[in-house]
Structures are given as C-alpha cells and as structure tokens.
Design an enzyme around this catalytic site. Structure first.
Site, PDB file in Angstrom:
ATOM      1  N   HIS A 281      12.496 -14.135  18.080  1.00 17.40           N
ATOM      2  CA  HIS A 281      12.224 -13.419  16.836  1.00 17.40           C
ATOM      3  C   HIS A 281      10.745 -13.085  16.789  1.00 17.40           C
ATOM      4  CE1 HIS A 281      12.078 -12.448  12.578  1.00 17.40           C
ATOM      5  NE2 HIS A 281      13.370 -12.227  12.705  1.00 17.40           N
ATOM      6  N   ASP A 338      21.377 -13.770  14.060  1.00 18.84           N
ATOM      7  CA  ASP A 338      22.536 -13.080  14.613  1.00 18.84           C
ATOM      8  C   ASP A 338      23.263 -13.838  15.707  1.00 18.84           C
ATOM      9  OD1 ASP A 338      22.764 -10.924  13.019  1.00 18.84           O
ATOM     10  OD2 ASP A 338      21.132  -9.864  14.013  1.00 18.84           O
TER      11      ASP A 338
HETATM   12  N1  ACO Z   1      15.688 -13.530  26.270  1.00 18.84           N
HETATM   13  C1  ACO Z   1      14.813 -13.745  27.291  1.00 18.84           C
HETATM   14  N2  ACO Z   1      13.479 -13.593  27.165  1.00 18.84           N
HETATM   15  C2  ACO Z   1      13.009 -13.214  25.961  1.00 18.84           C
HETATM   16  C3  ACO Z   1      13.860 -12.976  24.875  1.00 18.84           C
HETATM   17  C4  ACO Z   1      15.250 -13.150  25.045  1.00 18.84           C
HETATM   18  N3  ACO Z   1      16.118 -12.949  24.046  1.00 18.84           N
HETATM   19  N4  ACO Z   1      13.122 -12.598  23.794  1.00 18.84           N
HETATM   20  C5  ACO Z   1      11.848 -12.596  24.206  1.00 18.84           C
HETATM   21  N5  ACO Z   1      11.774 -12.969  25.509  1.00 18.84           N
HETATM   22  C6  ACO Z   1      10.545 -13.153  26.314  1.00 18.84           C
HETATM   23  C7  ACO Z   1       9.951 -11.815  26.719  1.00 18.84           C
HETATM   24  O1  ACO Z   1      10.457 -11.391  27.971  1.00 18.84           O
HETATM   25  C8  ACO Z   1       8.484 -12.148  26.762  1.00 18.84           C
HETATM   26  O2  ACO Z   1       8.253 -12.895  27.960  1.00 18.84           O
HETATM   27  P1  ACO Z   1       6.844 -12.761  28.740  1.00 18.84           P
HETATM   28  O3  ACO Z   1       5.821 -13.322  27.794  1.00 18.84           O
HETATM   29  O4  ACO Z   1       7.042 -13.570  29.974  1.00 18.84           O
HETATM   30  O5  ACO Z   1       6.651 -11.288  29.009  1.00 18.84           O
HETATM   31  C9  ACO Z   1       8.287 -13.135  25.610  1.00 18.84           C
HETATM   32  O6  ACO Z   1       9.581 -13.767  25.444  1.00 18.84           O
HETATM   33  C10 ACO Z   1       7.889 -12.476  24.300  1.00 18.84           C
HETATM   34  O7  ACO Z   1       8.827 -11.454  24.008  1.00 18.84           O
HETATM   35  P2  ACO Z   1       8.485 -10.114  23.233  1.00 18.84           P
HETATM   36  O8  ACO Z   1       9.516  -9.092  23.582  1.00 18.84           O
HETATM   37  O9  ACO Z   1       7.042  -9.777  23.435  1.00 18.84           O
HETATM   38  O10 ACO Z   1       8.658 -10.581  21.728  1.00 18.84           O
HETATM   39  P3  ACO Z   1       8.816  -9.617  20.483  1.00 18.84           P
HETATM   40  O11 ACO Z   1       8.319 -10.368  19.306  1.00 18.84           O
HETATM   41  O12 ACO Z   1       8.244  -8.267  20.766  1.00 18.84           O
HETATM   42  O13 ACO Z   1      10.405  -9.421  20.401  1.00 18.84           O
HETATM   43  C11 ACO Z   1      12.674  -9.690  19.855  1.00 18.84           C
HETATM   44  C12 ACO Z   1      11.234 -10.070  19.502  1.00 18.84           C
HETATM   45  C13 ACO Z   1      12.826  -8.156  19.906  1.00 18.84           C
HETATM   46  C14 ACO Z   1      13.603 -10.206  18.744  1.00 18.84           C
HETATM   47  C15 ACO Z   1      13.050 -10.317  21.213  1.00 18.84           C
HETATM   48  O14 ACO Z   1      12.953 -11.725  21.145  1.00 18.84           O
HETATM   49  C16 ACO Z   1      14.444  -9.904  21.699  1.00 18.84           C
HETATM   50  O15 ACO Z   1      14.590  -8.856  22.330  1.00 18.84           O
HETATM   51  N6  ACO Z   1      15.507 -10.730  21.392  1.00 18.84           N
HETATM   52  C17 ACO Z   1      16.854 -10.377  21.751  1.00 18.84           C
HETATM   53  C18 ACO Z   1      17.405  -9.380  20.756  1.00 18.84           C
HETATM   54  C19 ACO Z   1      17.705  -9.993  19.413  1.00 18.84           C
HETATM   55  O16 ACO Z   1      18.304 -11.043  19.305  1.00 18.84           O
HETATM   56  N7  ACO Z   1      17.296  -9.277  18.348  1.00 18.84           N
HETATM   57  C20 ACO Z   1      17.546  -9.684  16.972  1.00 18.84           C
HETATM   58  C21 ACO Z   1      16.281 -10.025  16.285  1.00 18.84           C
HETATM   59  S1  ACO Z   1      16.567 -10.684  14.685  1.00 18.84           S
HETATM   60  C22 ACO Z   1      16.994  -9.350  13.759  1.00 18.84           C
HETATM   61  O17 ACO Z   1      16.623  -8.235  13.961  1.00 18.84           O
HETATM   62  C23 ACO Z   1      17.878  -9.632  12.687  1.00 18.84           C
END
Ligand code: ACO
Length: 402
Positions: A281, A338
């Site tokens: 998140h 979710d």
């Molecule tokens: N699985 C694996 N790795 C992940 C995940 C995941 N679900 N989420 C983040 N990471 C990793 C990224 O690859 C990144 O790694 P790095 O530092 O080695 O490059 C690090 O964690 C940080 O991730 P970001 O994408 O920079 O985090 P951001 O805050 O931009 O993204 C997000 C948040 C979009 C929710 C992300 O965690 C994601 O894509 N999750 C999966 C989709 C999801 O569940 N979305 C629902 C969000 S809640 C909502 O909208 C109600």
C-alpha cells in the site's frame, strides 16, 4: 524522494514528486490515516467502531455532512435516498446499447456520467446548497440501481426495478439477483456483510480515484462527471481493480497445484512483472486496519453461510508466507483491504468482474464528501507542473524533407 527540477531552461525551480508520494494536494477534515500505526478514522471515529456498530448510510452521512446523524436526520436521509432510487427510463436505452461483454465498470461510469444530461442543472457551478444536496441524494440513490443493471446487462437478463420496501443493501441485492417468476428473499447475513464491506471502503483520503474526483471537480465540472471520472480511476488493477486481480491470482494458484510459495518467489523476481495482488500500500507500511477487519469478516461470513472456499486457505497460506519473507518484511508489504474482500464477495454470490463495482458503491460517499469539501473551500483548479526534458527549439521541416 522529492527532486528539485528546473521549471524552464533559465529560471525557476519546481519540486518533482512522481506519484505525489510526498506531496499533499489539500487540507482535509474528512479522513485521518496514519500509515505507520495502521490507524484509519472517518471524521475522528475509529474504522473498527464504525464497521461494528454503524450502517453504511450512517457512515455516508457522517462523511458528507461531518457528524453522525440524529435519529430524525437519519430517517430523513434514508427516505430521501429511497425516493430517488428509480432512474429515468431512457437511461435503460443507454444500458441496452452496451454489448453484454462490456465491463460493468465502464457501464457504471457511463451511466453516472449520463446523469449530466438528465439533470443539466448540475452543470451550473453556482448552484444552491439545496440543489447540490439533491445531486448527492440522487447519486447515492441511483448508483446501486446502475450497478445492478450493469450486471443484468452482462447476464442478458431483464433489469429489476428498485424495491423501496428494502434497505440500501437489501434493495441492491434484490436488483442484482432476483429473477422473473422467482421469489427472492434477501438473506440478512449477506446484506449485513455487504453493508460492512461498503463501510470499510467508504473513504481513504487522497487516493488515486479521490484525487481524480477532486481534480476534475476543481475545474467546476458537474458532480456527476467528477464521480464518473473517479469510477474510471478506481478501475485500474493497481487501485480498486486489485480485488478482481486477487481472486484471479488465487484461482491461478489453485489451478497450478496450490503452491503459494512458487507465486511468492515469482512476485520477488525483479525480471518478472508479476506482483502479489492485494499486497502493499502506498500509505500503510505496517498493516492495513481494514484488512484485519475483513480477514475476520471473511471467516465469519463464510462460516455463517456454510461456504467452504479453498482459495480462502490459499490466501491465508500466502499471507503467512509473505509475512515471514524478508523481501516483504524489508519493503513493508502487508495485505491490503482487497486481499480478503473478494473472497467475501464471492461467498455472497457476487461475480468477479463486479468486485470493483462493489468498491465503487462503497467509495461513493467518500468521493462525494471530498468533492463537496473541495468546492466549499473554493480550492483552485488542480494543475500540476512538470520538468520539461524534451527537445530544445527546432525549425519546422517540411514533409518532403523528413
Ligand atoms: N508484490 C511484490 N512486490 C511489490 C508489491 C507486490 N504486491 N508491491 C510493491 N512491491 C515492491 C516493488 O517492486 C518495490 O520494490 P523495489 O523497492 O525492490 O523496487 C517496492 O515494493 C515498493 O513498491 P512501489 O511500487 O514503489 O510502491 P507504491 O507505493 O508505488 O505502490 C501499490 C503501492 C501500487 C499498492 C503496490 O504495492 C502494488 O502494486 N500492489 C499490488 C496491487 C494492489 O494490491 N493494489 C491495491 C492497493 S489498495 C487500494 O487501492 C484499495
């Protein structure tokens, strides 16, 4: 991290914060969120208390008008919403123009936007408070009708008209599931579970769809157009679309032999674009308080309904494995709202591609409250800047010389 970039070649500085990770866009009195401590409050009230003790319409009133309603305010609010559940018959013709394989989110946003045509007064930015309140009531009242109709269109079934003898969730469930010539009784367990899920999704400060609603509304666009834009922003798999993606992922794991660890490794592999859906998140870096409530609700609801869903077990295994894995620990990745919501929706009989529609139904009062706050505070039009990295000035080259 925020970079400081040049606004133009010669003068001026600008902050560059892709994804607005550290940039506040507004002051807001609606929702408090502490990502480190896992705290979420609507207008000061703890989400845990609201989920347990209130109803969705009570929470909607709280978010939109700032206080919990008194008994008589609540009754009036309920009656007004009930009186506006019916939609203009011509909107059915718009619905009938969609192919049955249209995603219900696209149908929903289109039908909501069509309200600008049926209630053109909403185009006037100087409407009275009473007129704005009426738009708010119309949105809350008609959204369940549109949502259920989007589903009926997909199924190729005739639509059901609202039943004003039922409460908000009961009416929605009946419009979704009642079939001609069959008696439909609302199951109180299903209705109560849905009400709780809607409360948990009702607002979440400046997330992608809410920011969209505020930014569209900041140009003084109609409230219906602003909410329609929010629905489209919610649709994406990194936002509200994640609930659909979670179930698809859990189904894929099940079909592939149920090996959760294999998918955990896939999510960690930087050469693979796969992410563990329902994990991580932007703001919660410790735990998502909504996920805790929903996980418990998933156990309760499936138990009460006598549903045994193997993907609930896979979800729990995946969560356990991720919470003990260094990659997820280092990046503070926890289940979000979710991760378990889709499992409950499934147990309630709601099909996968309607999950994000359910999220939109829940988020509607939050979007309305944020739109109203933005307009009441006379916020300026939202207009981010950029750091230009393109070509310098060039002379035009005629086509025959390129
Ligand atoms: N699985 C694996 N790795 C992940 C995940 C995941 N679900 N989420 C983040 N990471 C990793 C990224 O690859 C990144 O790694 P790095 O530092 O080695 O490059 C690090 O964690 C940080 O991730 P970001 O994408 O920079 O985090 P951001 O805050 O931009 O993204 C997000 C948040 C979009 C929710 C992300 O965690 C994601 O894509 N999750 C999966 C989709 C999801 O569940 N979305 C629902 C969000 S809640 C909502 O909208 C109600």
């Amino acid at each position: 991290a925020i970079e400081i970039g040049k606004l133009r070649d010669t003068t001026g500085l600008i902050t560059l914060d892709p994804g607005y990770k550290n940039t506040g866009a507004t002051k807001s009195a609606i929702t408090f969120l502490d990502g480190e401590e896992g705290i979420l409050r609507y207008r000061g009230y703890r989400i845990e208390d609201l989920a347990e003790k209130s109803t969705f319409l009570e929470v909607a009133y709280l978010l939109i008008y700032g206080e919990l309603p008194t008994q008589s305010e609540y009754e009036t609010f309920n009656i007004e919403i009930t009186h506006h559940t019916l939609v203009h018959e011509d909107i059915k013709k718009i619905l009938e123009g969609f192919p049955s394989n249209a995603h219900p989110m696209g149908v929903l946003s289109s039908l909501i936007c069509s309200l600008t045509a049926f209630y053109p007064d909403s185009l006037n930015p100087n409407r009275s408070k009473e007129e704005i309140d009426l738009s708010i009531i119309r949105l809350l009242a008609k959204m369940p009708t549109f949502a259920a109709w989007a589903y009926k269109n997909e199924m190729g079934h005739p639509v059901n008209y609202p039943d004003n003898n039922l409460d908000y969730c009961g009416n929605f469930l009946k419009m979704m599931f009642a079939l001609p010539a069959e008696k439909y009784e609302v199951d109180p367990i299903v209705s109560a579970a849905l009400d709780k899920l809607l409360i948990l999704h009702a607002d979440h400060e400046q997330n992608c769809s809410t920011s969209t609603v505020r930014i569209v509304g900041s140009s003084q666009a109609s409230i219906y157009a602003s909410i329609s834009a929010g629905i489209n922003a919610l649709w994406g798999p990194l936002h509200g679309g994640a609930n659909q993606s979670v179930i698809e992922m859990l189904e894929a794991i099940k079909a592939d032999g149920g090996d959760a660890k294999k998918y955990l490794d896939k999510a960690k592999d930087k050469n693979d674009s796969f992410r563990l859906m329902g994990f991580g998140h932007r703001v919660y870096k410790n735990f998502d308080p909504r996920a805790k409530i929903i996980k418990k609700a998933a156990d309760d609801v499936l138990g009460k309904l006598g549903v045994k869903d193997p993907i609930l077990e896979i979800a729990k295994e995946l969560e356990y494995a991720a919470l003990h894995d260094q990659y997820f620990i280092d990046r503070k990745l926890y289940p979000n709202v979710d991760f378990y919501s889709g499992i409950i929706y499934r147990a309630l009989g709601i099909p996968t591609d309607m999950f994000t529609v359910m999220f939109a139904l829940g988020r509607l009062p939050g979007w309305i409250a944020q739109w109203k706050e933005m307009r009441e505070n006379n916020e300026p039009i939202g207009r981010p800047r950029q750091v230009y990295v393109g070509e310098n000035e060039r002379d035009y080259v005629s086509m025959n010389k390129r």
